[in-house]
Design a protein around this motif. Structure first.
Motif, mmCIF file in Angstrom:
data_model
loop_
_atom_site.group_PDB
_atom_site.id
_atom_site.type_symbol
_atom_site.label_atom_id
_atom_site.label_comp_id
_atom_site.label_asym_id
_atom_site.label_seq_id
_atom_site.Cartn_x
_atom_site.Cartn_y
_atom_site.Cartn_z
ATOM 1 N N GLY A 2 18.695 -14.424 -8.624
ATOM 2 C CA GLY A 2 17.816 -13.265 -8.837
ATOM 3 C C GLY A 2 17.679 -12.372 -7.960
ATOM 4 O O GLY A 2 18.326 -12.524 -6.706
ATOM 5 N N ALA A 3 17.196 -11.083 -7.983
ATOM 6 C CA ALA A 3 16.768 -10.063 -6.885
ATOM 7 C C ALA A 3 15.658 -9.712 -7.191
ATOM 8 O O ALA A 3 14.903 -9.563 -7.913
ATOM 9 C CB ALA A 3 18.132 -8.955 -7.183
ATOM 10 N N LEU A 4 15.208 -8.995 -6.008
ATOM 11 C CA LEU A 4 13.888 -8.183 -5.855
ATOM 12 C C LEU A 4 14.095 -7.005 -5.185
ATOM 13 O O LEU A 4 14.781 -7.115 -3.913
ATOM 14 C CB LEU A 4 12.868 -9.169 -5.084
ATOM 15 N N GLU A 5 13.505 -5.920 -5.435
ATOM 16 C CA GLU A 5 13.401 -4.778 -4.634
ATOM 17 C C GLU A 5 11.992 -4.315 -4.669
ATOM 18 O O GLU A 5 11.153 -4.135 -5.711
ATOM 19 C CB GLU A 5 14.098 -3.452 -5.595
ATOM 20 N N ALA A 6 11.499 -4.207 -3.372
ATOM 21 C CA ALA A 6 10.181 -3.735 -3.293
ATOM 22 C C ALA A 6 10.052 -2.702 -2.193
ATOM 23 O O ALA A 6 11.204 -2.614 -1.479
ATOM 24 C CB ALA A 6 9.268 -5.054 -2.644
ATOM 25 N N TRP A 7 9.139 -1.987 -2.378
ATOM 26 C CA TRP A 7 8.694 -0.612 -1.458
ATOM 27 C C TRP A 7 7.588 -0.997 -0.756
ATOM 28 O O TRP A 7 6.610 -1.315 -1.143
ATOM 29 C CB TRP A 7 8.992 0.732 -2.255
ATOM 30 N N VAL A 8 7.578 -0.566 0.625
ATOM 31 C CA VAL A 8 6.571 -0.676 1.303
ATOM 32 C C VAL A 8 6.287 0.620 2.137
ATOM 33 O O VAL A 8 7.414 1.071 2.732
ATOM 34 C CB VAL A 8 6.447 -1.945 2.197
ATOM 35 N N GLU A 9 4.965 1.226 2.181
ATOM 36 C CA GLU A 9 4.510 2.293 2.861
ATOM 37 C C GLU A 9 4.035 1.973 4.048
ATOM 38 O O GLU A 9 2.736 1.325 3.994
ATOM 39 C CB GLU A 9 4.018 3.327 2.058
ATOM 40 N N THR A 10 4.337 2.502 5.421
ATOM 41 C CA THR A 10 3.495 2.350 6.596
ATOM 42 C C THR A 10 2.813 3.616 6.917
ATOM 43 O O THR A 10 3.566 4.503 6.946
ATOM 44 C CB THR A 10 4.506 1.996 7.713
ATOM 45 N N ALA A 11 1.776 3.514 7.299
ATOM 46 C CA ALA A 11 0.984 4.608 7.683
ATOM 47 C C ALA A 11 1.183 5.087 9.173
ATOM 48 O O ALA A 11 0.883 6.270 9.379
ATOM 49 C CB ALA A 11 -0.464 4.256 7.768
ATOM 50 N N LYS A 12 1.797 4.103 10.174
ATOM 51 C CA LYS A 12 2.304 4.536 11.366
ATOM 52 C C LYS A 12 3.573 3.488 11.711
ATOM 53 O O LYS A 12 3.639 2.536 10.998
ATOM 54 C CB LYS A 12 1.106 4.191 12.462
ATOM 55 N N THR A 13 4.222 3.726 12.870
ATOM 56 C CA THR A 13 5.240 3.030 13.118
ATOM 57 C C THR A 13 4.605 1.897 13.641
ATOM 58 O O THR A 13 3.669 1.797 14.406
ATOM 59 C CB THR A 13 6.096 3.742 14.300
#
Length: 105
Positions: A2-13
């Motif tokens: 299987g495979a997963l693609e996820a996106w994460v958004e960070t508000a700061k470094t």
């Protein structure tokens, strides 16, 4: 397999820890750069692979490939802030629109 693609958004470094567990072979990438690869089979347990990563402010793509030769493949993924163990300044998001992808690879 299987495979997963996820996106994460960070508000700061921030320094984060990506935690992966699996019962079989697993490979993971962040923004197209390979983070880890493991080829074996075992019982799935929490915190089998913990990797510190520096995430700059913005969008990041996490890709995971996983499998098992004889059993149903299983895996888990957690992303936490390394300092306090939370995800206060980051969030998982739906696949971003092309216009927002300029910083993600």
């Amino acid at each position: 397999h299987g495979a997963l693609e996820a996106w994460v958004e960070t508000a700061k470094t921030q320094e984060s820890t990506l935690i992966l567990s699996s019962n079989g072979p697993i490979r993971a990438w962040i923004d197209g750069k390979e983070l880890m690869s493991w080829d074996g089979e075992r019982a799935i347990r929490p915190w089998q692979h913990a990797h510190k990563v520096l995430l700059n402010k913005g969008l990041h793509r996490i890709t995971v490939h996983f499998g098992h030769r004889e059993a149903t493949p299983r895996f888990s993924l957690r992303l936490i802030d390394t300092k306090d163990g939370t995800l206060k300044t980051s969030k998982f998001v739906a696949r971003p629109q092309a216009a927002r992808l300029s910083g993600a690879r």
